[in-house]
Write an enzyme that holds these catalytic residues in place. Structure first.
Site, PDB file in Angstrom:
ATOM      1  N   ARG A   1       0.821  -1.222   0.000  1.00 20.00           N
ATOM      2  CA  ARG A   1       0.000   0.000   0.000  1.00 20.00           C
ATOM      3  C   ARG A   1       0.847   1.261   0.000  1.00 20.00           C
ATOM      4  O   ARG A   1       0.443   2.277  -0.577  1.00 20.00           O
ATOM      5  CB  ARG A   1      -0.924  -0.004   1.222  1.00 20.00           C
ATOM      6  CG  ARG A   1      -2.054  -0.987   1.043  1.00 20.00           C
ATOM      7  CD  ARG A   1      -2.951  -1.018   2.241  1.00 20.00           C
ATOM      8  NE  ARG A   1      -4.125  -1.798   1.976  1.00 20.00           N
ATOM      9  CZ  ARG A   1      -4.961  -2.227   2.914  1.00 20.00           C
ATOM     10  NH1 ARG A   1      -4.730  -1.936   4.181  1.00 20.00           N
ATOM     11  NH2 ARG A   1      -6.012  -2.920   2.580  1.00 20.00           N
TER      12      ARG A   1
ATOM     13  N   LYS B   1     -20.224 -16.180   1.432  1.00 17.64           N
ATOM     14  CA  LYS B   1     -21.565 -15.674   1.764  1.00 17.64           C
ATOM     15  C   LYS B   1     -22.337 -15.092   0.588  1.00 17.64           C
ATOM     16  O   LYS B   1     -21.907 -14.132  -0.025  1.00 17.64           O
ATOM     17  CB  LYS B   1     -21.444 -14.618   2.872  1.00 17.64           C
ATOM     18  CG  LYS B   1     -21.014 -15.236   4.190  1.00 17.64           C
ATOM     19  CD  LYS B   1     -20.978 -14.221   5.286  1.00 17.64           C
ATOM     20  CE  LYS B   1     -22.347 -14.023   5.924  1.00 17.64           C
ATOM     21  NZ  LYS B   1     -22.299 -12.958   6.959  1.00 17.64           N
TER      22      LYS B   1
ATOM     23  N   GLY C   1     -10.359  -8.811  -1.538  1.00 19.58           N
ATOM     24  CA  GLY C   1      -9.779  -9.691  -0.512  1.00 19.58           C
ATOM     25  C   GLY C   1      -9.253 -11.026  -0.974  1.00 19.58           C
ATOM     26  O   GLY C   1      -8.155 -11.125  -1.519  1.00 19.58           O
TER      27      GLY C   1
ATOM     28  N   GLY D   1     -13.493  -3.690   0.324  1.00 20.74           N
ATOM     29  CA  GLY D   1     -14.874  -3.236   0.531  1.00 20.74           C
ATOM     30  C   GLY D   1     -15.284  -2.103  -0.403  1.00 20.74           C
ATOM     31  O   GLY D   1     -16.432  -2.044  -0.868  1.00 20.74           O
TER      32      GLY D   1
HETATM   33  P1  AMP Z   1     -15.792 -14.268   1.129  1.00 19.12           P
HETATM   34  O1  AMP Z   1     -15.137 -13.525   2.238  1.00 19.12           O
HETATM   35  O2  AMP Z   1     -17.277 -14.299   1.202  1.00 19.12           O
HETATM   36  O3  AMP Z   1     -15.275 -13.863  -0.245  1.00 19.12           O
HETATM   37  O4  AMP Z   1     -15.379 -15.777   1.334  1.00 19.12           O
HETATM   38  C1  AMP Z   1     -14.053 -16.247   1.282  1.00 19.12           C
HETATM   39  C2  AMP Z   1     -14.016 -17.536   2.033  1.00 19.12           C
HETATM   40  O5  AMP Z   1     -14.934 -18.434   1.460  1.00 19.12           O
HETATM   41  C3  AMP Z   1     -12.669 -18.230   2.019  1.00 19.12           C
HETATM   42  O6  AMP Z   1     -12.141 -18.212   3.319  1.00 19.12           O
HETATM   43  C4  AMP Z   1     -13.010 -19.651   1.567  1.00 19.12           C
HETATM   44  O7  AMP Z   1     -12.374 -20.635   2.341  1.00 19.12           O
HETATM   45  C5  AMP Z   1     -14.495 -19.722   1.794  1.00 19.12           C
HETATM   46  N1  AMP Z   1     -15.150 -20.723   0.930  1.00 19.12           N
HETATM   47  C6  AMP Z   1     -15.115 -20.806  -0.399  1.00 19.12           C
HETATM   48  N2  AMP Z   1     -15.798 -21.881  -0.829  1.00 19.12           N
HETATM   49  C7  AMP Z   1     -16.289 -22.510   0.252  1.00 19.12           C
HETATM   50  C8  AMP Z   1     -17.069 -23.670   0.460  1.00 19.12           C
HETATM   51  N3  AMP Z   1     -17.478 -24.424  -0.568  1.00 19.12           N
HETATM   52  N4  AMP Z   1     -17.401 -24.003   1.715  1.00 19.12           N
HETATM   53  C9  AMP Z   1     -16.968 -23.235   2.756  1.00 19.12           C
HETATM   54  N5  AMP Z   1     -16.237 -22.124   2.631  1.00 19.12           N
HETATM   55  C10 AMP Z   1     -15.892 -21.761   1.394  1.00 19.12           C
END
Ligand code: AMP
Length: 401
Positions: free
Chosen positions: A37, A200, A356, A379
């Protein structure tokens, strides 16, 4: 509209207050872990100095409760000096008489680093009086902190009103981020494909809605895919599922069909009998995962299908891993998709990767220099992709003809 940047201004004899994002990771010995950064802000600062101006740098660092020393920006002063190749004066605070005296004494080519903005609660509160005190230190305001552009804080947005439009502008990093994200949203070459993953669905729903108007294909992988698969009547076993989002997922699928946007879900899944690096695994159709099993990565058929959509695309946006890439056993899908994006880029597609985890996945795989642009935004990028107006951008553009 062309964004106003530091290129449009001659800083000779002027003091510029520059909002940078020096929110960098420090270890327990206050050693800097990653200076990406700081490096990203260097071109903007150098332009000001080269013109014969002086730069007052301001940033937050972490989330201090009070004046906790471990969040002091003095820990990074030496690195800023090294990267700029010029001495950097350290202020004891970011406002007040001592800081005013230091800034008044700044000469052409000199740099002053202000202390952590978040030592004052007025920063996050967007307090106009605090913002005015910061503004009084300089003649020009430059915002180069895209990572905080979605916040209406004193230094990121409120301060801008104390400078007339010609004296407020974006730094190179921020302008580039906005330009790259706009290219995906507003000037994309077709076919345009968004690849979304991660855990999510609820986090990504606003983005999907906004992208439905702008994309030809939306590929959905990662844990969030299972809510869509369940919404179509599939069995997802113990995979991630957001029950309260099933109806919304149905609505999205329906709207996509009406609009002619193809939503691609993983046909197969690498399922595991535990959320663990040494779990037993097998490849299953994504809608036929029995209880006791959970989908932790996309399967080989999904990789191939997603790959052919990616290779046929001219614009690509990637946010979120295809599986639990932190565990090697479940990193394969994410790696393959990253390789396809790199290959498509090599064939002339424009690719933006941001938010991220997809950035860390790409870096981990050594592919970061094979995509068109890696956003530093997190974000802020996600909110931009949702179609929201970002306070940090609006504040600069306001009242400009
Ligand atoms: P996000 O912060 O919503 O972009 O999610 C990122 C996280 O999603 C990472 O830490 C991944 O390990 C998790 N992730 C991706 N695919 C899966 C899955 N099939 N089941 C559980 N966690 C997941």
């Amino acid at each position: 509209m062309k964004l106003p940047t530091v290129d449009d201004y001659n800083f000779k004899g002027q003091k510029a207050i520059v909002r940078v994002d020096f929110n960098v990771p420090l270890d327990e010995h206050m050693e800097l872990q990653d200076d990406t950064r700081i490096r990203a802000a260097v071109p903007t600062i150098k332009k000001i100095l080269k013109d014969g101006g002086s730069a007052i740098l301001m940033s937050h660092l972490g989330r201090p409760k009070d004046r906790e020393d471990r969040f002091s920006l003095r820990h990074i002063r030496a690195r800023v000096e090294k990267l700029l190749g010029t001495p950097v004066l350290m202020a004891p605070d970011c406002i007040g008489p001592e800081v005013e005296a230091l800034s008044a004494g700044l000469k052409a080519g000199e740099v002053l680093l202000l202390e952590n903005l978040r030592y004052h609660k007025e920063e996050k509160a967007g307090d106009p009086e605090f913002a005015k005190q910061l503004a009084s230190l300089a003649e020009v305001y430059v915002n180069d902190a895209f990572g905080t552009a979605h916040r209406a804080h004193a230094s990121t947005a409120v301060i801008a009103q104390f400078f007339e439009p010609s004296r407020r502008m974006f730094g190179y990093l921020m302008a580039k981020e906005v330009e790259m994200a706009s290219r995906v949203l507003h000037h994309s070459e077709k076919p345009s494909t968004a690849i979304l993953g991660g855990a999510k669905v609820s986090d990504k729903i606003p983005i999907i809605h906004n992208l439905l108007d702008r994309s030809d294909h939306i590929i959905i992988g990662g844990g969030m895919a299972f809510t869509f698969i369940r919404a179509q009547g599939g069995e997802v076993g113990n995979s991630l599922l957001e029950e309260d989002r099933l109806e919304e997922a149905r609505q999205i699928l329906k709207k996509a069909a009406e609009m002619g946007v193809s939503i691609h879900l993983p046909e197969d899944t690498l399922a595991a009998d535990a959320f663990s690096a040494d779990a037993n695994t097998k490849v299953l159709p994504s809608g036929q995962i029995p209880q006791g099993w959970m989908g932790l990565d996309i399967g080989p058929k999904a990789v191939a299908a997603f790959g052919s959509v990616i290779l046929a695309s001219k614009t690509l946006l990637w946010n979120g891993p295809m599986g639990v890439f932190e565990m090697e056993k479940f990193a394969g899908g994410t790696l393959e998709i990253a390789k396809f994006i790199a290959e498509a880029t090599g064939r002339g597609a424009f690719s933006l990767v941001g938010g991220g985890d997809s950035v860390s996945a790409l870096t981990q795989m050594g592919l970061a220099d094979r995509v068109s642009y890696v956003s530093t935004g997190g974000g802020a990028l996600l909110e931009f992709l949702e179609g929201k107006e970002l306070p940090g951008i609006e504040a600069i553009l306001k009242d400009r003809s």
